[in-house]
Design a protein around this motif. Structure first.
Motif, PDB file in Angstrom:
ATOM      1  N   LYS A 158     108.516  56.100  20.767  1.00 22.50           N
ATOM      2  CA  LYS A 158     107.530  55.621  19.758  1.00 22.50           C
ATOM      3  C   LYS A 158     106.777  56.876  19.131  1.00 22.50           C
ATOM      4  CE  LYS A 158     106.770  51.265  22.203  1.00 22.50           C
ATOM      5  NZ  LYS A 158     105.973  50.523  22.893  1.00 22.50           N
TER       6      LYS A 158
ATOM      7  N   VAL B  69      94.419  58.119  21.523  1.00 22.31           N
ATOM      8  CA  VAL B  69      93.914  57.484  22.568  1.00 22.31           C
ATOM      9  C   VAL B  69      92.374  57.371  22.819  1.00 22.31           C
ATOM     10  CG1 VAL B  69      93.927  57.424  25.031  1.00 22.31           C
ATOM     11  CG2 VAL B  69      95.970  58.080  24.101  1.00 22.31           C
TER      12      VAL B  69
ATOM     13  N   TYR C 169      87.484  55.047  21.825  1.00 19.78           N
ATOM     14  CA  TYR C 169      88.852  54.665  22.520  1.00 19.78           C
ATOM     15  C   TYR C 169      89.162  53.659  21.741  1.00 19.78           C
ATOM     16  CZ  TYR C 169      85.929  57.081  26.398  1.00 19.78           C
ATOM     17  OH  TYR C 169      85.447  57.884  27.109  1.00 19.78           O
ATOM     18  N   VAL C 170      90.608  53.832  21.912  1.00 24.72           N
ATOM     19  CA  VAL C 170      91.344  52.491  21.272  1.00 24.72           C
ATOM     20  C   VAL C 170      91.165  51.221  22.362  1.00 24.72           C
ATOM     21  CG1 VAL C 170      92.984  54.094  19.994  1.00 24.72           C
ATOM     22  CG2 VAL C 170      93.515  53.286  22.594  1.00 24.72           C
ATOM     23  N   ASP C 171      91.452  50.261  21.987  1.00 23.33           N
ATOM     24  CA  ASP C 171      91.134  49.065  22.737  1.00 23.33           C
ATOM     25  C   ASP C 171      91.967  49.107  24.004  1.00 23.33           C
ATOM     26  OD1 ASP C 171      90.896  46.720  20.099  1.00 23.33           O
ATOM     27  OD2 ASP C 171      89.529  48.186  21.000  1.00 23.33           O
ATOM     28  N   SER C 172      93.234  49.571  23.874  1.00 22.01           N
ATOM     29  CA  SER C 172      94.189  49.411  25.098  1.00 22.01           C
ATOM     30  C   SER C 172      93.692  50.324  26.366  1.00 22.01           C
ATOM     31  CB  SER C 172      95.426  49.878  24.616  1.00 22.01           C
ATOM     32  OG  SER C 172      95.589  51.238  24.226  1.00 22.01           O
ATOM     33  N   VAL C 173      92.798  51.360  26.240  1.00 20.89           N
ATOM     34  CA  VAL C 173      92.226  52.174  27.290  1.00 20.89           C
ATOM     35  C   VAL C 173      91.074  52.050  27.468  1.00 20.89           C
ATOM     36  CG1 VAL C 173      94.364  53.721  26.716  1.00 20.89           C
ATOM     37  CG2 VAL C 173      91.926  54.100  25.713  1.00 20.89           C
ATOM     38  N   ASN C 174      90.375  51.303  26.346  1.00 23.01           N
ATOM     39  CA  ASN C 174      88.497  51.096  26.680  1.00 23.01           C
ATOM     40  C   ASN C 174      88.210  50.588  27.951  1.00 23.01           C
ATOM     41  OD1 ASN C 174      86.158  51.670  25.814  1.00 23.01           O
ATOM     42  ND2 ASN C 174      86.099  49.785  24.692  1.00 23.01           N
TER      43      ASN C 174
ATOM     44  N   ARG D 287      89.077  51.780  30.647  1.00 28.44           N
ATOM     45  CA  ARG D 287      89.801  52.419  31.923  1.00 28.44           C
ATOM     46  C   ARG D 287      89.718  53.891  31.733  1.00 28.44           C
ATOM     47  NH1 ARG D 287      95.132  51.815  31.931  1.00 28.44           N
ATOM     48  NH2 ARG D 287      95.380  51.420  29.759  1.00 28.44           N
TER      49      ARG D 287
ATOM     50  N   LYS E 148      98.611  51.533  34.020  1.00 25.35           N
ATOM     51  CA  LYS E 148      99.556  50.689  33.764  1.00 25.35           C
ATOM     52  C   LYS E 148     100.787  51.153  33.477  1.00 25.35           C
ATOM     53  CE  LYS E 148      95.851  47.413  32.356  1.00 25.35           C
ATOM     54  NZ  LYS E 148      95.546  46.747  31.325  1.00 25.35           N
TER      55      LYS E 148
ATOM     56  N   GLU F 241     102.656  50.933  30.950  1.00 21.36           N
ATOM     57  CA  GLU F 241     102.503  51.113  29.581  1.00 21.36           C
ATOM     58  C   GLU F 241     101.626  52.032  29.121  1.00 21.36           C
ATOM     59  OE1 GLU F 241     101.732  48.102  31.167  1.00 21.36           O
ATOM     60  OE2 GLU F 241      99.932  47.187  30.056  1.00 21.36           O
ATOM     61  N   ASP F 242     101.057  52.877  30.039  1.00 22.11           N
ATOM     62  CA  ASP F 242     100.224  54.275  29.900  1.00 22.11           C
ATOM     63  C   ASP F 242     101.285  55.364  29.887  1.00 22.11           C
ATOM     64  OD1 ASP F 242      97.589  52.935  31.742  1.00 22.11           O
ATOM     65  OD2 ASP F 242      97.705  52.976  29.566  1.00 22.11           O
TER      66      ASP F 242
END
Length: 124
Positions: free
Chosen positions: A43, A48, A60-65, A67, A87, A89-90
């Protein structure tokens, strides 16, 4: 010129934590807006988190906000990324970057300097 070196990437289990570091050498660290990017296998590299020169502002992007936590210590010319509740996906190569040119906070930075990256692998 600035040189950036990342460290701290390794294997972790889902739900675990890792702390990445990015050490800068060269020009004064505090003049740069800094960021962490990541590139999962196959990808494109993506933002991030970003931190302002003083460290007072973060994004932060939503996927890590919620965490991940980005921070910096200008006295040590070092930036950090605390990653909790990891996760699968990280899983990605994580890169730090430095920007001087600013066309708007938080996504308008032009990142001129990049580290070589550190690999984070999260297994379920």
């Amino acid at each position: 010129q600035v040189q950036l070196v990342e460290s701290g990437g390794e294997w972790a289990q889902a739900g675990g934590s890792l702390r990445l570091s990015c050490v800068s050498s060269g020009r004064t660290f505090s003049i740069y807006t800094m960021a962490w990017f990541r590139q999962p296998p196959g990808k494109e590299r993506a933002l991030v988190a970003t931190i302002s020169r003083s460290g007072d502002n973060t994004y932060y992007v939503d996927s890590v906000n919620g965490r991940f936590t980005i921070s910096r210590d200008n006295t040590k010319s070092t930036m950090y990324l605390q990653m909790n509740d990891l996760k699968p996906e990280d899983t990605a190569g994580y890169f730090c970057a430095a920007a001087i040119r600013d066309f708007g906070w938080p996504r308008g930075m032009v990142y001129s300097y990049w580290g070589q990256g550190t690999q984070v692998t999260v297994s379920s």
